[in-house]
Structures are given as structure tokens and as C-alpha cells.
Design a protein around this motif. Sequence first.
Motif, short mmCIF file in Angstrom:
data_model
loop_
_atom_site.label_atom_id
_atom_site.label_comp_id
_atom_site.label_asym_id
_atom_site.label_seq_id
_atom_site.Cartn_x
_atom_site.Cartn_y
_atom_site.Cartn_z
N LEU A 155 0.83 -1.20 0.00
CA LEU A 155 0.00 0.00 0.00
C LEU A 155 0.87 1.26 0.00
CD1 LEU A 155 -2.80 -1.06 2.51
CD2 LEU A 155 -2.87 -1.09 0.01
N GLN A 156 1.99 1.20 0.70
CA GLN A 156 2.92 2.33 0.67
C GLN A 156 3.45 2.54 -0.74
OE1 GLN A 156 4.00 4.63 2.90
NE2 GLN A 156 2.38 3.88 4.28
N LEU A 157 3.68 1.46 -1.45
CA LEU A 157 4.13 1.56 -2.84
C LEU A 157 3.06 2.25 -3.71
CD1 LEU A 157 6.24 0.82 -5.01
CD2 LEU A 157 5.03 -1.35 -5.30
N LEU A 158 1.80 1.90 -3.48
CA LEU A 158 0.71 2.54 -4.23
C LEU A 158 0.65 4.04 -3.93
CD1 LEU A 158 -2.23 -0.04 -3.94
CD2 LEU A 158 -0.52 0.19 -5.76
N ILE A 159 0.86 4.38 -2.66
CA ILE A 159 0.84 5.79 -2.26
C ILE A 159 1.98 6.54 -2.94
CG2 ILE A 159 1.15 7.37 -0.31
CD1 ILE A 159 -0.24 5.24 1.43
N LYS A 160 3.17 5.95 -2.93
CA LYS A 160 4.33 6.60 -3.56
C LYS A 160 4.17 6.70 -5.07
CE LYS A 160 7.61 5.14 0.01
NZ LYS A 160 8.79 4.28 0.33
N SER A 161 3.35 5.81 -5.62
CA SER A 161 3.09 5.84 -7.07
C SER A 161 1.98 6.82 -7.42
CB SER A 161 2.71 4.43 -7.56
OG SER A 161 3.75 3.50 -7.30
N LYS A 162 1.52 7.58 -6.42
CA LYS A 162 0.51 8.62 -6.61
C LYS A 162 -0.85 8.05 -7.04
CE LYS A 162 3.64 11.77 -5.83
NZ LYS A 162 3.68 12.53 -4.55
N ARG A 163 -1.16 6.83 -6.57
CA ARG A 163 -2.47 6.28 -6.85
C ARG A 163 -3.52 7.04 -6.05
NH1 ARG A 163 -2.74 3.03 -11.36
NH2 ARG A 163 -1.05 1.49 -11.36
N SER A 164 -4.71 7.12 -6.58
CA SER A 164 -5.78 7.86 -5.90
C SER A 164 -6.25 7.11 -4.66
CB SER A 164 -6.96 8.06 -6.85
OG SER A 164 -7.58 6.82 -7.13
N ASN A 165 -6.90 7.85 -3.75
CA ASN A 165 -7.47 7.22 -2.56
C ASN A 165 -8.48 6.14 -2.93
OD1 ASN A 165 -5.94 8.89 -1.01
ND2 ASN A 165 -7.63 10.05 -0.13
N SER A 166 -9.27 6.41 -3.97
CA SER A 166 -10.26 5.44 -4.42
C SER A 166 -9.59 4.15 -4.89
CB SER A 166 -11.10 6.03 -5.56
OG SER A 166 -11.98 5.07 -6.09
N TYR A 167 -8.51 4.30 -5.64
CA TYR A 167 -7.78 3.13 -6.15
C TYR A 167 -7.21 2.32 -4.98
CZ TYR A 167 -4.54 0.44 -9.07
OH TYR A 167 -3.86 -0.58 -9.70
N ILE A 168 -6.64 3.01 -4.00
CA ILE A 168 -6.04 2.32 -2.85
C ILE A 168 -7.12 1.62 -2.03
CG2 ILE A 168 -4.76 2.64 -0.70
CD1 ILE A 168 -3.32 5.00 -2.09
N ASN A 169 -8.24 2.30 -1.82
CA ASN A 169 -9.33 1.69 -1.05
C ASN A 169 -9.88 0.45 -1.75
OD1 ASN A 169 -9.82 3.06 1.46
ND2 ASN A 169 -10.48 4.85 0.30
N GLN A 170 -10.03 0.51 -3.06
CA GLN A 170 -10.52 -0.65 -3.80
C GLN A 170 -9.50 -1.78 -3.78
OE1 GLN A 170 -13.42 -1.09 -4.49
NE2 GLN A 170 -14.46 0.53 -5.62
N SER A 171 -8.23 -1.44 -3.79
CA SER A 171 -7.18 -2.47 -3.68
C SER A 171 -7.27 -3.17 -2.34
CB SER A 171 -5.79 -1.84 -3.85
OG SER A 171 -5.61 -1.33 -5.15
N ILE A 172 -7.47 -2.38 -1.28
CA ILE A 172 -7.64 -2.95 0.06
C ILE A 172 -8.86 -3.88 0.08
CG2 ILE A 172 -8.19 -2.43 2.47
CD1 ILE A 172 -6.59 0.16 2.14
N ASN A 173 -9.96 -3.43 -0.53
CA ASN A 173 -11.17 -4.25 -0.57
C ASN A 173 -10.92 -5.59 -1.26
OD1 ASN A 173 -12.62 -2.25 0.71
ND2 ASN A 173 -13.48 -1.41 -1.18
N SER A 174 -10.20 -5.55 -2.37
CA SER A 174 -9.94 -6.79 -3.13
C SER A 174 -9.05 -7.74 -2.34
CB SER A 174 -9.29 -6.46 -4.48
OG SER A 174 -7.96 -6.01 -4.34
#
Length: 210
Positions: A155-174
Motif C-alpha cells: 500500500l505504501q508503494l501505491l501511495i508513492k506511485s501517486k495512486r488515488s485514494n479510491s484506487y487504494i481503497n478498492q485495492s484494500i477491498n480486493s
Amino acid sequence: MKFRQHIALKHLLIDNKKYIGLQFYSNKALDILVKQLKHVNWSDEFNMYRVPNNKNQLDEIYNTFRGVAWVDSKYFFSHTRSKALNEVFDVDWYRQRARPSNYRLCPEVYLQKLELKKYSNNTVRLYVKLFEEFINHFFDKDIDHINEVDIRDYLQLLIKSKRSNSYINQSINSIKFYYEVVMGMPNRLYRIDRPRKNYQLYSQRTKSNF
């Protein structure tokens, strides 16, 4: 009847064994009662008491704290967010799509559980895409051996890659869907933090100025 004290039940997995975690603010009354539970032990890893996960232990918890504290089970029992849809469950795209060699596929049981829970086809596509991105990031590691530290790093990698909050939340859900629903460990990953919405951060800053 309202209680000032409450105990939250958590799913714990320790040495591949399932336990019920009991999370609460320590006080004399609750400390005495919790130590009366059968087979209760302290978990240094999760910083809470735990007992074996079975129906008898669950019943004993409710009986022990009845009238003393509210037993909060919202983190313990799974609740589906599925909708009653008339659309036909379609996964032909999953088997017919082009994919790179040595690409790690979403487990078939993942799809079966999505179908059983009646998730929409759009949600199925999204969950499969995001979960496959996740498991291919850990290509050399068995899926069931990926732990919370690994997930936080991802998830830290997604944040550093400038992914949106929505994208990160959906990744967590999956990810949570696999470990909690497919593998039968509801809210095993309750300690995984989600990104906060920008307006919430703004509200907090605004309040601090008064």
C-alpha cells in the motif's frame, strides 16, 4: 441499555490457528472477568487477550460479560455488501483474455465466492484486476503466506506511485475479500489503515485553528 464499557471481538490467526481476540480498555472489573474465561491467554503480537475460536468460547464470552459490558461483534462477523442483481454472472472475459507468460492468476475460488456473494460484474472485474496486481507483486511468495507487513509495504508503494485514494481503497477491498471472505477470516486485516479523505484532513486543520 447502554454500557460505558465495551469489548470488541477480533479474528486472529496465530501459528495457523484461529483465535478470538478481545480488545478493550483495561480496568479492574474487565481484567478480572476476562481472566475467568477458559483457555484465555495474552497475545504479545496483537496486544490483546485471545481464546480459541469456537462456538463454546464465543458463548462463554457473551455469558461472562452480559450486563457488564457491550460485546461488539461488528469486526467479527462478516456482512456482505452484495446486491440482488438480475444480471448474469459473467467470467468468460477472465478465461479468454490475453495475459503475459508467468502471470499469476486470481484463484478460481475467489471468483466462485464473488459469484456466491452476487457481486456485480463490474465489481468482479475490478477486484480481479486489483488482486492480481497485488499477488503478482509478490510473485515468489505463496499467497497464503503474505502477511500484514507485506500488505502495508504494498500500500505504501501505491501511495508513492501517486495512486488515488479510491484506487487504494478498492485495492484494500480486493485483498481483504480474499483473506477475510474467501479464506474465512473476517476482519483479519482490521489493522490495515485506509487513506483519509482530503476534506477530513481539512476539517481537522480547520478545527485546530479555533
